[in-house]
Design a protein around this motif. Structure first.
Motif, PDB file in Angstrom:
ATOM      1  N   PRO A  10       0.802  -1.229   0.000  1.00 49.76           N
ATOM      2  CA  PRO A  10       0.000   0.000   0.000  1.00 49.76           C
ATOM      3  C   PRO A  10       0.828   1.269   0.000  1.00 49.76           C
ATOM      4  O   PRO A  10       0.312   2.352  -0.307  1.00 49.76           O
ATOM      5  CB  PRO A  10      -0.831  -0.119   1.284  1.00 49.76           C
ATOM      6  CG  PRO A  10      -0.113  -1.119   2.140  1.00 49.76           C
ATOM      7  CD  PRO A  10       0.532  -2.066   1.183  1.00 49.76           C
ATOM      8  N   GLY A  60      -9.273  -5.801  -6.288  1.00 48.33           N
ATOM      9  CA  GLY A  60      -9.065  -6.371  -4.966  1.00 48.33           C
ATOM     10  C   GLY A  60      -8.030  -7.475  -5.017  1.00 48.33           C
ATOM     11  O   GLY A  60      -8.026  -8.291  -5.941  1.00 48.33           O
ATOM     12  N   PHE A  78      -6.114  -2.945   3.503  1.00 48.07           N
ATOM     13  CA  PHE A  78      -6.232  -1.508   3.275  1.00 48.07           C
ATOM     14  C   PHE A  78      -7.248  -1.226   2.177  1.00 48.07           C
ATOM     15  O   PHE A  78      -7.634  -2.104   1.407  1.00 48.07           O
ATOM     16  CB  PHE A  78      -4.880  -0.888   2.919  1.00 48.07           C
ATOM     17  CG  PHE A  78      -4.376  -1.193   1.522  1.00 48.07           C
ATOM     18  CD1 PHE A  78      -4.699  -0.383   0.445  1.00 48.07           C
ATOM     19  CD2 PHE A  78      -3.570  -2.292   1.289  1.00 48.07           C
ATOM     20  CE1 PHE A  78      -4.235  -0.660  -0.838  1.00 48.07           C
ATOM     21  CE2 PHE A  78      -3.097  -2.579   0.021  1.00 48.07           C
ATOM     22  CZ  PHE A  78      -3.437  -1.763  -1.050  1.00 48.07           C
ATOM     23  N   LEU A  79      -7.652   0.032   2.105  1.00 49.03           N
ATOM     24  CA  LEU A  79      -8.538   0.540   1.056  1.00 49.03           C
ATOM     25  C   LEU A  79      -8.028   1.911   0.643  1.00 49.03           C
ATOM     26  O   LEU A  79      -7.802   2.778   1.493  1.00 49.03           O
ATOM     27  CB  LEU A  79      -9.975   0.644   1.562  1.00 49.03           C
ATOM     28  CG  LEU A  79     -10.969   1.413   0.667  1.00 49.03           C
ATOM     29  CD1 LEU A  79     -11.171   0.687  -0.654  1.00 49.03           C
ATOM     30  CD2 LEU A  79     -12.294   1.605   1.391  1.00 49.03           C
ATOM     31  N   GLN A  80      -7.837   2.092  -0.671  1.00 45.38           N
ATOM     32  CA  GLN A  80      -7.400   3.383  -1.192  1.00 45.38           C
ATOM     33  C   GLN A  80      -8.254   3.762  -2.397  1.00 45.38           C
ATOM     34  O   GLN A  80      -8.617   2.899  -3.198  1.00 45.38           O
ATOM     35  CB  GLN A  80      -5.926   3.333  -1.614  1.00 45.38           C
ATOM     36  CG  GLN A  80      -4.958   3.078  -0.470  1.00 45.38           C
ATOM     37  CD  GLN A  80      -3.516   2.970  -0.925  1.00 45.38           C
ATOM     38  OE1 GLN A  80      -3.206   3.013  -2.120  1.00 45.38           O
ATOM     39  NE2 GLN A  80      -2.603   2.822   0.029  1.00 45.38           N
ATOM     40  N   MET A  93     -11.174   2.226  -6.904  1.00 42.27           N
ATOM     41  CA  MET A  93     -10.989   1.643  -5.586  1.00 42.27           C
ATOM     42  C   MET A  93     -10.008   0.478  -5.639  1.00 42.27           C
ATOM     43  O   MET A  93     -10.193  -0.466  -6.388  1.00 42.27           O
ATOM     44  CB  MET A  93     -12.345   1.161  -5.055  1.00 42.27           C
ATOM     45  CG  MET A  93     -12.321   0.609  -3.644  1.00 42.27           C
ATOM     46  SD  MET A  93     -13.981   0.042  -3.120  1.00 42.27           S
ATOM     47  CE  MET A  93     -14.862   1.617  -3.088  1.00 42.27           C
ATOM     48  N   PHE A 138      -8.165  -2.275  -3.041  1.00 40.48           N
ATOM     49  CA  PHE A 138      -8.215  -2.773  -1.680  1.00 40.48           C
ATOM     50  C   PHE A 138      -7.487  -4.099  -1.554  1.00 40.48           C
ATOM     51  O   PHE A 138      -7.303  -4.825  -2.518  1.00 40.48           O
ATOM     52  CB  PHE A 138      -9.669  -2.917  -1.185  1.00 40.48           C
ATOM     53  CG  PHE A 138     -10.431  -4.071  -1.797  1.00 40.48           C
ATOM     54  CD1 PHE A 138     -10.439  -5.329  -1.193  1.00 40.48           C
ATOM     55  CD2 PHE A 138     -11.140  -3.907  -2.976  1.00 40.48           C
ATOM     56  CE1 PHE A 138     -11.148  -6.387  -1.747  1.00 40.48           C
ATOM     57  CE2 PHE A 138     -11.846  -4.959  -3.542  1.00 40.48           C
ATOM     58  CZ  PHE A 138     -11.852  -6.202  -2.918  1.00 40.48           C
ATOM     59  N   ASN A 139      -7.079  -4.378  -0.319  1.00 40.76           N
ATOM     60  CA  ASN A 139      -6.462  -5.657   0.019  1.00 40.76           C
ATOM     61  C   ASN A 139      -7.274  -6.304   1.129  1.00 40.76           C
ATOM     62  O   ASN A 139      -7.675  -5.638   2.082  1.00 40.76           O
ATOM     63  CB  ASN A 139      -5.013  -5.453   0.469  1.00 40.76           C
ATOM     64  CG  ASN A 139      -4.256  -6.755   0.616  1.00 40.76           C
ATOM     65  OD1 ASN A 139      -4.434  -7.478   1.585  1.00 40.76           O
ATOM     66  ND2 ASN A 139      -3.408  -7.069  -0.353  1.00 40.76           N
ATOM     67  N   THR A 140      -7.499  -7.602   1.002  1.00 38.80           N
ATOM     68  CA  THR A 140      -8.314  -8.312   1.981  1.00 38.80           C
ATOM     69  C   THR A 140      -7.627  -8.488   3.327  1.00 38.80           C
ATOM     70  O   THR A 140      -8.294  -8.740   4.328  1.00 38.80           O
ATOM     71  CB  THR A 140      -8.658  -9.727   1.471  1.00 38.80           C
ATOM     72  OG1 THR A 140      -7.441 -10.447   1.249  1.00 38.80           O
ATOM     73  CG2 THR A 140      -9.465  -9.661   0.190  1.00 38.80           C
ATOM     74  N   VAL A 142     -12.845  -9.359   4.003  1.00 36.37           N
ATOM     75  CA  VAL A 142     -13.594  -8.230   3.442  1.00 36.37           C
ATOM     76  C   VAL A 142     -15.019  -8.648   3.117  1.00 36.37           C
ATOM     77  O   VAL A 142     -15.261  -9.768   2.645  1.00 36.37           O
ATOM     78  CB  VAL A 142     -12.893  -7.694   2.169  1.00 36.37           C
ATOM     79  CG1 VAL A 142     -13.844  -6.890   1.288  1.00 36.37           C
ATOM     80  CG2 VAL A 142     -11.694  -6.839   2.549  1.00 36.37           C
ATOM     81  N   LEU A 188     -17.935  -1.588   0.876  1.00 46.86           N
ATOM     82  CA  LEU A 188     -16.804  -2.455   1.196  1.00 46.86           C
ATOM     83  C   LEU A 188     -16.452  -2.259   2.658  1.00 46.86           C
ATOM     84  O   LEU A 188     -16.303  -1.136   3.129  1.00 46.86           O
ATOM     85  CB  LEU A 188     -15.608  -2.134   0.305  1.00 46.86           C
ATOM     86  CG  LEU A 188     -14.397  -3.076   0.403  1.00 46.86           C
ATOM     87  CD1 LEU A 188     -13.643  -3.102  -0.925  1.00 46.86           C
ATOM     88  CD2 LEU A 188     -13.439  -2.668   1.527  1.00 46.86           C
ATOM     89  N   HIS A 237     -13.888  -3.867   5.844  1.00 47.36           N
ATOM     90  CA  HIS A 237     -12.892  -4.783   6.389  1.00 47.36           C
ATOM     91  C   HIS A 237     -13.357  -5.275   7.758  1.00 47.36           C
ATOM     92  O   HIS A 237     -13.791  -4.482   8.602  1.00 47.36           O
ATOM     93  CB  HIS A 237     -11.532  -4.100   6.542  1.00 47.36           C
ATOM     94  CG  HIS A 237     -10.778  -3.964   5.265  1.00 47.36           C
ATOM     95  ND1 HIS A 237     -10.852  -2.859   4.454  1.00 47.36           N
ATOM     96  CD2 HIS A 237      -9.911  -4.820   4.646  1.00 47.36           C
ATOM     97  CE1 HIS A 237     -10.075  -3.029   3.388  1.00 47.36           C
ATOM     98  NE2 HIS A 237      -9.492  -4.206   3.489  1.00 47.36           N
TER      99      HIS A 237
END
Length: 243
Positions: free
Chosen positions: A124, A151, A159-161, A167, A169-171, A186, A202, A204
């Motif tokens: 990230p 994803g 994370f989410l950016q 968008m 994101f990582n789980t 997620v 979304l 987490h």
């Protein structure tokens, strides 16, 4: 509205997997999607493979899933291979690379590490160029279009950016989180398989689990390289991190 649970990087950790699945069961989830790395690191890869095959609607391939069945002289990999057996390692090797779908008017692409390879690691905090490339397509993908939502898993950092209106994101990791010592997954909520704009959510989820039970299981199974695995579980710090 449908709700999808996205899990990944279980790495043979049964207590973490069971805690996450118990949490998912109470959330009216429509489908469970697994973004790879079922195996390795933890002591119960074979059990996780069998359970994921039973419970997950979609499973894609991670880097551990890809190389775990390759010929090796590494004693750690040999230990995992012997427990998995040929049928399971073949199943893992043949898993699809990615999963693509529409949800509430957004084109979503899920993959393990990057849209190009299960071995390309993007964090990230990497450059904007590297992170923006996660929306791209490649020959490994099904659709030749950029994603609105990308994803992935692999780095064990949830994370989410939002990058220029898209968008990323990582789980995070179920069985080997390296950001905090709680299992991570997620929830995606929206109109599944719909190209019409709608609500897209979304979230987490962090789930506490019995880390010391996972430690005990690793010791009881006589797993090689257990000390490094145990340190990661207890501290949330990657064994390969530079000091």
């Amino acid at each position: 509205m449908e709700k999808l649970a996205l899990i990944s990087d279980i790495h043979g950790n049964m207590p973490a997997y069971e805690a996450v699945m118990n949490d998912i069961q109470g959330r009216n989830v429509t489908q469970i999607l697994c973004l790879g790395d079922l195996v390795g690191k933890g002591p119960h890869s074979e059990r996780i493979v069998d359970l994921v095959r039973e419970t997950c609607d979609v499973v894609i391939k991670g880097n551990w899933d890809d190389f775990i069945g390759n010929p090796t002289v590494d004693p750690v990999l040999l230990w995992h291979q012997n427990r998995l057996g040929k049928e399971r390692t073949t199943y893992l090797k043949e898993l699809p690379f990615c999963y693509e779908f529409w949800m509430s008017g957004k084109f979503v692409r899920l993959f393990h590490a990057s849209p190009r390879s299960v071995y390309e690691r993007i964090q990230p905090w990497d450059s904007m160029e590297s992170r923006s490339s996660m929306f791209e397509s490649s020959e490994a993908c099904d659709e030749r279009r950029e994603a609105d939502v990308a994803g992935y898993a692999d780095v064990h950092n949830a994370f989410l950016q939002i990058l220029k209106g898209r968008m990323l994101f990582n789980t995070g990791s179920v069985g080997n989180p390296l950001d905090m010592t709680q299992a991570s997954y997620v929830l995606l909520e929206g109109d599944y398989h719909s190209k019409e704009a709608g609500v897209f959510n979304l979230q987490h989820i962090r789930v506490p689990y019995d880390i010391e039970l996972a430690v005990q299981q690793a010791k009881e199974e006589g797993m090689p390289d257990a000390d490094a695995y145990i340190l990661e579980l207890r501290t949330g710090q990657y064994r390969g991190r530079k000091k």
